[in-house]
Design an enzyme around this catalytic site. Structure first.
Site, short mmCIF file in Angstrom:
data_model
loop_
_atom_site.label_atom_id
_atom_site.label_comp_id
_atom_site.label_asym_id
_atom_site.label_seq_id
_atom_site.Cartn_x
_atom_site.Cartn_y
_atom_site.Cartn_z
N CYS A 169 1.61 -1.11 -0.07
CA CYS A 169 0.08 -0.37 -0.24
C CYS A 169 0.71 1.57 0.08
O CYS A 169 1.23 1.99 0.91
CB CYS A 169 -1.15 -0.19 1.94
SG CYS A 169 -2.45 -1.33 1.24
N LYS B 243 8.10 5.78 1.05
CA LYS B 243 8.65 4.20 1.65
C LYS B 243 9.37 3.50 0.53
O LYS B 243 10.30 2.91 0.69
CB LYS B 243 7.73 3.35 2.89
CG LYS B 243 7.36 4.06 3.76
CD LYS B 243 7.10 3.34 4.62
CE LYS B 243 6.26 3.83 6.00
NZ LYS B 243 4.67 5.33 5.29
N ASP C 255 -0.87 0.63 -5.06
CA ASP C 255 -1.45 0.58 -4.44
C ASP C 255 -3.21 0.35 -4.92
O ASP C 255 -2.82 0.21 -6.54
CB ASP C 255 -1.74 2.08 -4.33
CG ASP C 255 -1.97 2.81 -3.61
OD1 ASP C 255 -1.43 2.38 -2.18
OD2 ASP C 255 -4.15 3.34 -3.57
N ASP D 270 -5.30 -4.45 -6.41
CA ASP D 270 -6.42 -4.45 -5.08
C ASP D 270 -4.89 -5.37 -3.71
O ASP D 270 -3.94 -6.38 -4.06
CB ASP D 270 -7.40 -5.07 -4.85
CG ASP D 270 -8.12 -5.41 -4.20
OD1 ASP D 270 -8.25 -5.16 -2.88
OD2 ASP D 270 -9.09 -5.82 -4.00
N ASP E 57 2.87 -0.99 5.41
CA ASP E 57 1.74 0.24 5.90
C ASP E 57 0.23 0.39 5.39
O ASP E 57 -0.02 1.13 4.42
CB ASP E 57 2.92 1.26 5.20
CG ASP E 57 2.54 2.11 6.01
OD1 ASP E 57 2.57 2.00 7.02
OD2 ASP E 57 2.44 3.97 5.38
N CYS F 60 0.22 3.90 11.15
CA CYS F 60 0.46 5.47 11.77
C CYS F 60 -0.64 5.56 12.62
O CYS F 60 -1.81 6.69 12.62
CB CYS F 60 0.76 5.94 10.51
SG CYS F 60 -1.41 6.79 9.59
#
Length: 378
Positions: A203, A209, A224, A253, A270, A323
């Site tokens: 992702c 990153k 993504d 996906d 992530d 996050c």
């Protein structure tokens, strides 16, 4: 197309309306409209501060002015009052300027009301000295976010974290010029990419990153879900000088990825999350995300973990990050059989957290994040 004014406060008010009424994302709409303006660099910075600050501190601004209001104003008037309260209470604008410049934004029919409320506000105690209705109102978060933080890390750590996320983040510029939160650079380092390895960033948008991993000499596939977001990765990779032979981009996906099982030396996930550790960079998210989203996101994250781990070679590595700071989006997830936890200390200022690692926003002036690392044994 929305007309872009060259008055910074008027533009800030327009942006606040778009965020509150139209659901625009601050981190997207603010730079977009600033790029279409002819404002000076200092005025652009002013607009950004007014919009981000007023949005972050929406609840605190309301509490500051509500002491002088007997009848709730309409949404448009409330927005003007918030903008004035933020300038005086937190924006460093002198009282007379905060009142005068804000009143000038008000329609004639409410100008007297706005003037009276703001004058009473600035004549009273500043935010540091008033008695707040609650800790959550002072920290300007919904009650449920405050309660979640307290449940996860305790009262003192919760207050310290939420206070830090009301302060604009300091930019961290990598050696290649890419601007990225420090904790995100630690996540990329934790993948431990080696030259010649084939690594999937599942992702990956906007590509921070993925490009950091490519800089280690690995061949990176950055995926993504949405083509538009995949385009952001491609743009950043091209800007930083990574050709498709080092970093290829795929719109795919992650729950049903179009890759052969067991073909990657390492996979980084992530994952999409509530973002409760990144509230200062995404100022509107604290008002957008709902408690019910946590359960929905948890199910999505688990499906992504199941798909990602199937793509790793025996002996390969899986790195998971979010996050946010809550266990339900991180350490509560299970990893399929045939994996062991990598308990070695990852790069950065992480603290142990269950089977993984966590950094809180106030500990190292970063986003709050959780990191977990695993190695495939079969």
């Amino acid at each position: 197309m929305v007309r872009v004014t060259d008055d910074p406060r008027h533009l800030a008010l327009t942006l606040l309306r778009r965020i509150e009424e139209e659901g625009a994302f601050a981190n997207l709409v603010v730079p977009s409209m600033l790029d279409r303006s002819s404002l000076s660099r200092s005025d652009r910075a002013m607009v950004t501060d007014l919009v981000y600050g007023t949005t972050r501190l929406r609840r605190a601004c309301d509490a500051l002015v509500d002491r002088h209001i007997t009848s709730p104003p309409d949404a448009a008037t409330r927005r003007i009052l918030r903008l004035g309260a933020y300038q005086w209470g937190w924006g460093g604008v002198p009282a007379h300027a905060a009142v005068h410049e804000t009143v000038a934004l008000a329609p004639r029919r409410v100008r007297g009301f706005v003037n009276a409320v703001l004058r009473r506000t600035v004549e009273g105690a500043p935010p540091s000295d008033i008695i707040w209705p609650s800790a959550a109102s002072q920290l300007s978060v919904p009650d449920w976010i405050f309660d979640l933080y307290v449940a996860e890390v305790g009262q003192d750590q919760a207050v310290a974290s939420l206070e830090r996320m009301n302060v604009p983040p300091a930019p961290v510029v990598r050696d290649d010029g890419y601007v990225q939160d420090q904790a995100s650079t630690w996540v990329a380092d934790a993948v431990d990419a080696q030259p010649g390895e084939r690594i999937l960033d599942m992702c990956a948008a906007p590509g921070g990153k993925a490009t950091a991993i490519a800089a280690k000499g690995a061949t990176v596939v950055a995926a993504d879900l949405r083509p538009q977001r995949a385009g952001l990765i491609a743009d950043n990779a091209q800007r930083l000088g990574y050709g498709s032979d080092h970093l290829s981009v795929v719109a795919a996906d992650g729950s049903s990825p179009p890759f052969t099982p067991g073909q990657f030396d390492a996979v980084l996930l992530d994952a999409p999350c509530s973002g409760l550790g990144a509230l200062r960079r995404r100022p509107d998210s604290r008002w957008r995300v709902q408690p019910s989203d946590i359960k929905v996101l948890g199910a999505l994250q688990q499906s992504l973990i199941d798909a990602a781990t199937a793509l790793v070679k025996p002996g390969g590595r899986f790195t998971y990050s979010v996050c946010t700071i809550n266990g339900s989006e991180s350490i509560d997830h299970h990893v399929p059989e045939g994996w062991e936890v990598d308990r070695s200390q990852p790069p950065g200022e992480w603290q142990p957290f269950g089977s993984g690692w966590r950094v809180l926003p106030h500990e190292a002036d970063t986003d709050g994040m959780v990191l977990m690392r695993y190695r495939r044994t079969t």
